[in-house]
Design an enzyme around this catalytic site. Structure first.
Site, PDB file in Angstrom:
ATOM      1  N   LYS A   1     -14.361   7.947  11.951  1.00  0.00           N
ATOM      2  CA  LYS A   1     -14.910   6.690  12.459  1.00  0.00           C
ATOM      3  C   LYS A   1     -14.022   6.149  13.579  1.00  0.00           C
ATOM      4  O   LYS A   1     -12.792   6.246  13.499  1.00  0.00           O
ATOM      5  CB  LYS A   1     -15.007   5.685  11.301  1.00  0.00           C
ATOM      6  CG  LYS A   1     -15.737   4.385  11.665  1.00  0.00           C
ATOM      7  CD  LYS A   1     -15.885   3.483  10.450  1.00  0.00           C
ATOM      8  CE  LYS A   1     -16.570   2.173  10.771  1.00  0.00           C
ATOM      9  NZ  LYS A   1     -16.714   1.308   9.593  1.00  0.00           N
TER      10      LYS A   1
ATOM     11  N   SER B   1     -21.175  -0.604   8.735  1.00  0.00           N
ATOM     12  CA  SER B   1     -20.809  -0.262  10.095  1.00  0.00           C
ATOM     13  C   SER B   1     -20.466   1.220  10.287  1.00  0.00           C
ATOM     14  O   SER B   1     -20.339   1.687  11.412  1.00  0.00           O
ATOM     15  CB  SER B   1     -19.592  -1.113  10.512  1.00  0.00           C
ATOM     16  OG  SER B   1     -18.455  -0.810   9.696  1.00  0.00           O
TER      17      SER B   1
ATOM     18  N   SER C   1     -19.424  -1.136   4.149  1.00  0.00           N
ATOM     19  CA  SER C   1     -19.674  -0.338   5.352  1.00  0.00           C
ATOM     20  C   SER C   1     -19.645   1.174   5.156  1.00  0.00           C
ATOM     21  O   SER C   1     -19.991   1.916   6.068  1.00  0.00           O
ATOM     22  CB  SER C   1     -18.680  -0.717   6.449  1.00  0.00           C
ATOM     23  OG  SER C   1     -18.920  -2.018   6.884  1.00  0.00           O
TER      24      SER C   1
END
Length: 494
Positions: free
Chosen positions: A80, A155, A179
């Site tokens: 990420k 996210s 997330s």
């Protein structure tokens, strides 16, 4: 079966056995990326092919020499884009960090590199992890591999979409209020948020420091347990890191829930929950009951206070954490300005997106002198009460079971028009972060539109093994299913 369809652990075993090489695995993933990335857009930054294949060849050599023996050696991974990677652009999907190349690597990523995983690139995300759809990214939206008209969640939407679409074998995400777990639910993959402090936050660009935690996203529970084993460690560079006695998470992979007490909060099954999601969750509970678990409904209480408490605390911490992005030291700086203060103002106004600005302003407001007691301190007290409610529940139950999200993945563009509705979508996940607990999402079915539904399992602090055991037992009742797009690349090595 194609290389990109194998789980990370399966692929690691085949590399170790000499059936395929780390270079074959990297080539297969690169072929899949070429086939689907233009549609899915899971990545912000992809390493160039030569760098990836060179790294895979180095890892392969170490495997053959017996220097790398772990289950993830030679396996392709995506990171990420809020985890620092030395020499690789790290943007948090924000314009304000468009050219930032860190001088060091996050501890969790270093641990993966030590385990022999091969980094493919950095995945798209909601800007600074603020959002639930991966639509607030400054670099364009990520699409759900199950239906390109729908969001992947957020996210960590890029990480979850990349795993579902076969663009990596597994990925790292971060979880501040769900997330990892919510996008895993939307994308039909498995995601695990460990107990706060289990995985070092050193090198994770902070959103809400008391809530953020790095965790794995993969195809199944076995992968998540093996990845957590690799990334979890005590780190003196992180003041919130916890030295644990036991990091052997894979020992919990047993198909046995006989006598395990599982509680379902009645509050989680009420108003606002999609009937198809509710049916899938209750069917999963029945499957565990059939295996010998004791399942009952109970009242968790305080659920309605979790969202306001979370957004007050998270935004307050975000307003402090994001103060460092000012156009002076690194990242974006406005071209035209008059004086220092004007440069700060213009750089931040132009560099941050709308959602990030909204949360910074909310955080600054609740920390201001006239409102600190009325909002921020009250939110902290509520956080303590939520933790007490969970402590009371875990005195009776081994695991808490419920949905990961109130609905399946919404259509692109339908959430951002109403931020409050987007915030309410986090209702089942944020309490876990407020209380610092471990939580896991496992696929448990699909709705009438063919979109995945995720089952969430929550454990007490440092009780990851219990949720891994329950998730593994449930997983044995169904097989992993990948979206059609995951089979896009042709001519891949078998």
């Amino acid at each position: 079966m194609r290389i990109t369809e194998w789980t990370a652990v399966e692929l690691g075993k085949k590399i170790k056995a000499g059936e395929v090489t780390a270079v074959d695995a990297a080539k297969a993933v690169l072929a899949q990326i070429r086939a689907v990335e233009k549609d899915v857009h899971a990545y912000v930054t992809l390493l160039d092919e030569e760098t990836i294949l060179k790294k895979a060849a180095e890892v392969q050599e170490k495997i053959e020499k017996g220097e790398l023996k772990g289950p993830l050696a030679g396996v392709p991974v995506a990171i990420k884009d809020n985890m620092c990677t030395e020499g690789i652009r790290t943007t948090c999907s924000s314009k304000i960090l468009f050219n930032f190349e860190p001088a060091y690597t996050a501890e969790a990523v270093l641990n993966l590199e030590k385990a022999g995983a091969v980094i493919i690139g950095k995945t798209n995300m909601d800007e600074f992890a603020m959002g639930s759809t991966t639509e607030t990214s400054a670099y364009g939206v990520t699409r759900n591999p199950w239906n390109l008209e729908h969001v992947p969640g957020g996210s960590s939407g890029g990480s979850c979409a990349a795993v579902a679409a076969g663009e990596c074998s597994f990925a790292l995400g971060s979880d501040t209020g769900g997330s990892i777990r919510q996008p895993s639910s939307f994308c039909g993959v498995t995601g695990l948020k460990p107990t706060y402090g289990t995985v070092s936050r050193y090198g994770l660009i902070a959103y809400g420091s008391s809530l953020d935690q790095i965790g794995p996203v993969a195809k199944d529970v076995t992968d998540c347990a093996a990845i957590l084993e690799a990334i979890a460690s005590y780190d003196k560079k992180d003041s919130t890191s916890v030295k644990r006695e036991d990091y052997d998470f894979t020992s919990a992979l047993v198909d046995d829930v006989k006598g395990m007490k599982i509680g379902i909060p009645g509050d989680y099954l009420g108003e606002g929950l999609d009937p198809e999601v509710k049916d899938a969750i209750l069917a999963a509970a029945k499957a565990l009951e059939a295996k010998g678990a004791i399942v009952e409904e109970f009242d968790l209480s305080l659920v309605e206070y979790a969202i306001p408490a979370y957004y007050v605390i998270a935004c307050a911490e975000a307003s402090s954490n994001l103060a460092r992005f000012d156009g002076v030291k690194y990242g974006y700086r406005a071209k035209d300005y008059e004086g220092l203060h004007n440069m700060y103002k213009k750089s931040r106004s132009e560099g941050f997106g709308e959602e990030v600005k909204r949360r910074i302003m909310l955080g600054s407001f609740v920390l201001s002198s006239g409102y600190y007691d009325a909002y921020y301190l009250k939110a902290l007290r509520t956080k303590a009460l939520i933790k007490q409610a969970f402590d009371k529940a875990f005195a009776k139950y081994d695991v808490i079971l419920g949905p990961a999200a109130p609905n399946t993945a919404p259509k692109l563009g339908s959430s951002l028009s109403d931020p409050l509705k987007m915030y309410l979508g986090d209702i089942y996940t944020i309490s876990v972060n407020l209380a610092g607990l471990p939580g896991m999402t496992v696929p448990c079915g699909k709705d009438s539109r063919g979109l995945p539904i995720g089952l969430q399992l929550i454990g007490d602090c440092f009780q990851e093994k219990k949720i891994i055991r329950a998730a593994y037992a449930f997983e044995q009742t169904r097989s992993y299913e990948a979206p059609e797009i995951a089979k896009a690349a042709e001519g891949e090595a078998k």
